[in-house]
Design an enzyme around this catalytic site. Sequence first.
Site, PDB file in Angstrom:
ATOM      1  CE  LYS A  89      -3.725  -1.976   2.872  1.00 34.05           C
ATOM      2  NZ  LYS A  89      -4.872  -1.820   1.966  1.00 34.05           N
TER       3      LYS A  89
ATOM      4  NE  ARG B 267     -10.635 -10.425  -1.808  1.00 33.39           N
ATOM      5  CZ  ARG B 267     -10.969  -9.535  -2.733  1.00 33.39           C
ATOM      6  NH1 ARG B 267     -11.231  -9.921  -3.971  1.00 33.39           N
ATOM      7  NH2 ARG B 267     -11.040  -8.254  -2.428  1.00 33.39           N
TER       8      ARG B 267
END
Length: 457
Positions: free
Chosen positions: A237, A311
């Site tokens: 990020k 996920r």
Amino acid sequence: MATQNDGTTAGALPLYAVRPGGVDALLSCLPAAHAAQIRLHGFSGALGQMVLLPGADAIPAGAVFGLGDGPAVHAFGAAATSLPADYAWMPQPGDYHADDAALGFLLGAYRFDQLKSQKKPIALLAAAAATPRVRAVAEAICLARDLINTPANLLGPQDLADAAMDVAARFAATSSRINGAALQKRFPAMAAVGAGSERPPEAVLIEWQGSHAGTDAPLISLCGKGVCFDTGGYDLKPSAGMLRMKKDMGGAAIMLGLAQAVMALDLPVRLKLRLGCVENSISGRAMRPSDVLTTQTGLTVEVGNTDAEGRLVLCDLLAEASIDNPDWLIDAATLTGAARVALGPDLPAIFCTNDELSATILAAGQAVHDPLWRLPLFDGYENWIDSPVADLNSVASKPMAGAIVAALFLKRFVGKNIAWAHLDVYAWNDSTRPGRPEGGEAQALRALLAAIENRCA
């Protein structure tokens, strides 16, 4: 948890909270001197207006507070921050439910000040103002807020697991934590996410049954994403994107708070809670883009992006939870920025395989002013997560519908015909508003609790 401080009933000062349409009626009931003071200040009942009523020895005789026309549970949060500190306040009957008043006051008085050397005094709620249910809900929300607000250097995977185990112990629930080789075998995708961190991943399983719940009581199964810090992994990020990543365990915090509330209220259900406690870091052991993972079900997953790790944390938890064929299977996760683009920070997205479950949660959220919005599990996007080398890819081949694609990925791990709801939450207040201080937020906790209570009615 500053909201849990309260004053005794004796000596509590009356708090008259009023909406714009009720000002004249209130004035007619108060002593003339107090009514004159209120008129002098031009009080109209607008949200946040406050007038202290004069008393003896410089101690106020009470206060009048404007609720505006919005939900009382938020308005009373504003009262908690506006009233003079070090007094206990007792809300008087008015155009609102007493439980909303007490809960709003407690949530508005919340402060995450454990790490401050000097703490500001806060207004107190009279002990008799809050019912046991209100206190249980407030404590559950404050638990979640505290966990989300705690810096990542003080809350790693083991610390989050410790917090869950502490909750289980308080309610004599059966609990276990899974780590090391056992985690690798049982939750291999989660283990891959945490492989790059010096702080190893852990899963927590809590099982509980209400004292009035028989063997045929509804089984409510909860799963939470507990990524204590998310660097993005090798798909790193940018620095701005990491600033709030201590909140990436918000789904686990919300599910733990919800479980605590269910147990504290002794609801007649069977409860199972699974939390994935992990950190997504970079090292020579970290998973890489294009790695292929074998999940608990045997499905293979190509890692399309290491920043889509949530996920992978949830998929094995959902698969294991499905084995029990629960009546309701619910997960919560700070999963996608796409959900925030679609719905903003204050409206969690809900994806659901069962219309009745979705309607129950949405209606409960509206009733308690904790709203959600349903987004579709659109089958037309299923092939977007096809992979040429594995059963599926963790991300889509197209840069659209990110929240839907993430939900479709998770759906592959949920058993057929199970009533499943996936909540994509923000778990944060960007700024302070009435009853919602800046920082971690237990979004949808009250909605889910009300839905479970309605299921038991």
